[in-house]
Enzyme design. Structure first.
Site, PDB file in Angstrom:
ATOM      1  N   GLY A   7       8.172 -10.805  14.848  1.00 20.05           N
ATOM      2  CA  GLY A   7       7.177 -11.651  15.501  1.00 20.05           C
ATOM      3  C   GLY A   7       6.868 -11.354  16.943  1.00 20.05           C
ATOM      4  O   GLY A   7       5.850 -11.818  17.465  1.00 20.05           O
ATOM      5  N   GLU A  44      13.649  -8.403  12.223  1.00 24.95           N
ATOM      6  CA  GLU A  44      12.681  -7.555  11.500  1.00 24.95           C
ATOM      7  C   GLU A  44      11.444  -7.263  12.334  1.00 24.95           C
ATOM      8  O   GLU A  44      10.345  -7.708  11.994  1.00 24.95           O
ATOM      9  CB  GLU A  44      12.249  -8.262  10.211  1.00 24.95           C
ATOM     10  CG  GLU A  44      13.334  -8.417   9.188  1.00 24.95           C
ATOM     11  CD  GLU A  44      12.905  -9.328   8.035  1.00 24.95           C
ATOM     12  OE1 GLU A  44      11.950 -10.113   8.186  1.00 24.95           O
ATOM     13  OE2 GLU A  44      13.552  -9.257   6.984  1.00 24.95           O
ATOM     14  N   PRO A  45      11.574  -6.517  13.419  1.00 29.83           N
ATOM     15  CA  PRO A  45      10.383  -6.222  14.218  1.00 29.83           C
ATOM     16  C   PRO A  45       9.457  -5.230  13.526  1.00 29.83           C
ATOM     17  O   PRO A  45       9.915  -4.223  12.976  1.00 29.83           O
ATOM     18  CB  PRO A  45      10.972  -5.602  15.490  1.00 29.83           C
ATOM     19  CG  PRO A  45      12.278  -5.021  15.062  1.00 29.83           C
ATOM     20  CD  PRO A  45      12.791  -5.886  13.960  1.00 29.83           C
ATOM     21  N   GLY A  46       8.193  -5.515  13.547  1.00 30.42           N
ATOM     22  CA  GLY A  46       7.208  -4.579  12.989  1.00 30.42           C
ATOM     23  C   GLY A  46       6.292  -4.088  14.098  1.00 30.42           C
ATOM     24  O   GLY A  46       6.435  -2.991  14.627  1.00 30.42           O
ATOM     25  N   ARG A  92      -8.512  -4.975  12.000  1.00 31.78           N
ATOM     26  CA  ARG A  92      -8.024  -6.124  12.768  1.00 31.78           C
ATOM     27  C   ARG A  92      -9.130  -6.797  13.596  1.00 31.78           C
ATOM     28  O   ARG A  92      -9.169  -8.024  13.650  1.00 31.78           O
ATOM     29  CB  ARG A  92      -6.836  -5.728  13.654  1.00 31.78           C
ATOM     30  CG  ARG A  92      -5.630  -5.238  12.816  1.00 31.78           C
ATOM     31  CD  ARG A  92      -4.347  -5.120  13.615  1.00 31.78           C
ATOM     32  NE  ARG A  92      -3.813  -6.412  13.961  1.00 31.78           N
ATOM     33  CZ  ARG A  92      -3.936  -6.986  15.137  1.00 31.78           C
ATOM     34  NH1 ARG A  92      -4.537  -6.336  16.132  1.00 31.78           N
ATOM     35  NH2 ARG A  92      -3.455  -8.185  15.360  1.00 31.78           N
ATOM     36  N   CYS A 100     -21.209  -0.264   6.362  1.00 27.69           N
ATOM     37  CA  CYS A 100     -22.407  -1.054   6.096  1.00 27.69           C
ATOM     38  C   CYS A 100     -22.092  -2.526   6.209  1.00 27.69           C
ATOM     39  O   CYS A 100     -22.022  -3.235   5.197  1.00 27.69           O
ATOM     40  CB  CYS A 100     -22.921  -0.751   4.691  1.00 27.69           C
ATOM     41  SG  CYS A 100     -24.320   0.308   4.792  1.00 27.69           S
TER      42      CYS A 100
HETATM   43  N1  LLP Z   1       9.334 -10.081   8.611  1.00 25.25           N
HETATM   44  C1  LLP Z   1       8.516 -10.744   7.791  1.00 25.25           C
HETATM   45  C2  LLP Z   1       9.092 -11.492   6.683  1.00 25.25           C
HETATM   46  C3  LLP Z   1       7.136 -10.711   7.983  1.00 25.25           C
HETATM   47  O1  LLP Z   1       6.335 -11.384   7.172  1.00 25.25           O
HETATM   48  C4  LLP Z   1       6.603  -9.955   9.057  1.00 25.25           C
HETATM   49  C5  LLP Z   1       5.167  -9.859   9.271  1.00 25.25           C
HETATM   50  C6  LLP Z   1       7.500  -9.268   9.886  1.00 25.25           C
HETATM   51  C7  LLP Z   1       8.851  -9.367   9.640  1.00 25.25           C
HETATM   52  C8  LLP Z   1       7.047  -8.421  11.028  1.00 25.25           C
HETATM   53  O2  LLP Z   1       6.397  -9.164  11.999  1.00 25.25           O
HETATM   54  P1  LLP Z   1       5.957  -8.470  13.379  1.00 25.25           P
HETATM   55  O3  LLP Z   1       7.200  -8.110  14.126  1.00 25.25           O
HETATM   56  O4  LLP Z   1       5.116  -7.292  13.036  1.00 25.25           O
HETATM   57  O5  LLP Z   1       5.159  -9.523  14.067  1.00 25.25           O
HETATM   58  N2  LLP Z   1      -1.643  -8.125   9.592  1.00 25.25           N
HETATM   59  C9  LLP Z   1      -1.323  -8.985  10.726  1.00 25.25           C
HETATM   60  C10 LLP Z   1       0.155  -9.168  10.867  1.00 25.25           C
HETATM   61  C11 LLP Z   1       0.795  -9.755   9.644  1.00 25.25           C
HETATM   62  C12 LLP Z   1       2.285  -9.904   9.779  1.00 25.25           C
HETATM   63  C13 LLP Z   1       2.901 -10.262   8.482  1.00 25.25           C
HETATM   64  N3  LLP Z   1       4.316 -10.397   8.496  1.00 25.25           N
HETATM   65  C14 LLP Z   1      -1.928  -8.367  11.975  1.00 25.25           C
HETATM   66  O6  LLP Z   1      -2.546  -7.307  11.883  1.00 25.25           O
HETATM   67  O7  LLP Z   1      -1.837  -8.931  13.066  1.00 25.25           O
END
Ligand code: LLP
Length: 473
Positions: free
Chosen positions: A281, A323-325, A363, A394
């Protein structure tokens, strides 16, 4: 050094000089926390004033590999991995593991890099799982998420030794029917909705109660009692995630207390529950006005809150998982486009069209997301024009920047958009049958192709023309 204006602000007005980007070029400002930078930490100007990342000149990459092109800076990606690892080691007294949320950007190369940096990985589908395993991520460092996992996905996870994050009763029914027959035991985490609100885009809040993800907290005791009686199940821990692109630290602090209450309940019912997974998050800086916490501050807040919540309840410290994404990969990514047509509507707007758009970065159209961009060859030239940068699809809403201040740009110029390493490639589509871009990994002046460019013919691969419709029949 002062760079030209590069940012579209929330109000749609063009901003002036961007000090944040300036810092990124000069310093690699916050090397320890690249999520606070606008550009990759290796971003430099070469002798001619053109931009380079990872020692590669961006416009040269555009010419060599074509555009749109996803560029990924290895040094930035490794730095964010190391920032998470080091902060966890420093601020959390127990064991810990950061799992990369691979939905942000899933590829063999990224999985391999993240594995080499000692992280684990969160997958949400058979595709992400196979990618992780194919990239050499050890199965014991992988968790499988999903609110509607298929029997095939669950079987792949269990038989590979991957931990399953149980999200609902359907998961449990499918596993109960499968795991004993596989002669295995399933390693599980249990996900529930923590009921924490945070201020982010409506679509990306997952921690509030009205969410499709995880067990409702009212169900927690029932499911814990049920799993305690399942001989095939080892409940290794609990999971909750509150949302994405979050700049506040308070909700993460609150989450620790909610998770610790659940941990106390689970352990009182006989579950070992060595793991506590706080989700991801942490936000990143897309535009100069964004001010996310550093990775260190985020980890420290989470770690201290978990320690405090456990000691208040007399709980032995769990292994801390997160769980950083986005904060792990977004800043490492730059997308290159070539400018094509130009349309001037007197007194209203100038459209500059580029050769990608909503199919490689959905996005802006989905979340009205803002980005920062410069012309790759003259980022310092005076930004004397305000343009709307449109994609080639389009769809009128296919606009990447509404009001972007740029130097006068002509057809053939390369536009570099920063912060695109997360949720761009992974959310890309083939809308209008436009092939997906190539991706290159750059490091020390060398670019390695890590995803080949799709070709228009590739898009016909899965079409089937019934013979009765064939023009030759
Ligand atoms: N763990 C779980 C269970 C999640 O659902 C997510 C993201 C993460 C970790 C990673 O979160 P982060 O660190 O990336 O914030 N498509 C959207 C973001 C959707 C995120 C979904 N879950 C966007 O482009 O902003």
């Amino acid at each position: 050094m002062v760079l030209s204006s590069v940012e579209a602000t929330a109000s749609g007005a063009a901003a002036a000089v961007d000090p944040g980007l300036d810092r990124c070029f000069e310093l690699p400002a916050d090397r320890l926390s690249p999520n606070r930078n606008l550009a990759p930490i290796t971003t430099r100007l070469d002798a001619l004033g053109a931009l380079e990342v990872g020692g590669c000149q961006l416009s040269e990459l555009a010419h060599r590999y074509g555009t749109p092109l996803y560029v990924l800076d290895e040094a930035t990606l490794r730095a964010t991995c190391q920032a998470y690892r080091q902060a966890l080691e420093r601020f959390y007294p127990g064991p810990s593991l950061a799992l990369y949320a691979s939905k942000a950007n899933s590829s063999l190369a990224i999985a391999a890099l993240v594995a080499a940096e000692g992280l684990g990985l969160d997958a949400v589908s058979a595709g992400e799982l196979l990618t992780a395993l194919g990239g050499g991520m050890p199965p014991e460092r992988i968790v499988l998420h999903g609110n509607n996992k298929s029997a095939e996905e669950l079987e792949l996870a269990v038989s590979s030794g991957v931990t399953v994050v149980v999200d609902n009763w359907h998961d449990i029914e499918l596993l109960a029917a499968m795991v004993p027959a596989l002669g295995a035991r399933a390693r599980l985490l249990l996900r529930f909705t923590p009921g924490i609100e945070c201020h982010t885009h409506e679509y990306i809040r997952t921690g509030h109660l009205d969410s499709k993800f995880g067990f409702d907290p009212d169900q927690l005791e029932a499911v814990l009692r049920h799993l305690a009686a399942c001989p095939w199940a080892d409940l290794d821990g609990l999971h909750a995630h509150i949302g994405s692109q979050i700049f506040e630290l308070e909700p993460h602090r609150d989450l620790a207390a909610v998770l610790a209450d659940a941990l106390q309940l689970a352990r009182s019912l006989g579950h070992g529950c060595a793991d506590l997974n706080v989700g991801g998050g942490l936000g990143i800086r897309y535009v100069a006005g964004d001010d996310p916490p550093s990775i260190q501050d985020w980890v420290r807040t989470v770690a201290e809150a978990v320690v405090a919540a456990c000691s208040e309840r007399g709980l032995a410290l769990p292994r801390l998982l997160c769980e950083p994404g986005r904060s792990l990969v977004a800043t490492a990514g730059v997308t290159l486009y070539t400018v094509g047509s130009r349309k001037e509507i007197a007194g209203l707007r100038t459209y500059l069209s580029v050769d990608g758009g909503m199919s490689d970065n959905p996005r802006p159209i989905t979340y009205q997301s803002l980005y920062t961009a410069v012309l790759a060859d003259r980022p310092q030239a005076e930004a004397s024009e305000t343009v709307t940068v449109a994609g080639k699809h389009c769809e009128s809403g296919d606009v990447l920047f509404k009001d972007l201040a740029l130097p006068p740009a002509a057809s053939g110029d390369v536009l570099a958009v920063f912060g695109t390493g997360a949720y761009n490639a992974s959310m890309s589509s083939n809308y209008n049958r436009i092939p997906r871009p190539a991706a290159v990994l750059v490091r020390d002046g060398v670019a390695d192709l890590v995803q080949r460019r799709e070709q228009p013919e590739d898009l016909l691969r899965y079409d089937v023309l019934p013979s009765r419709l064939s023009p030759l029949s």
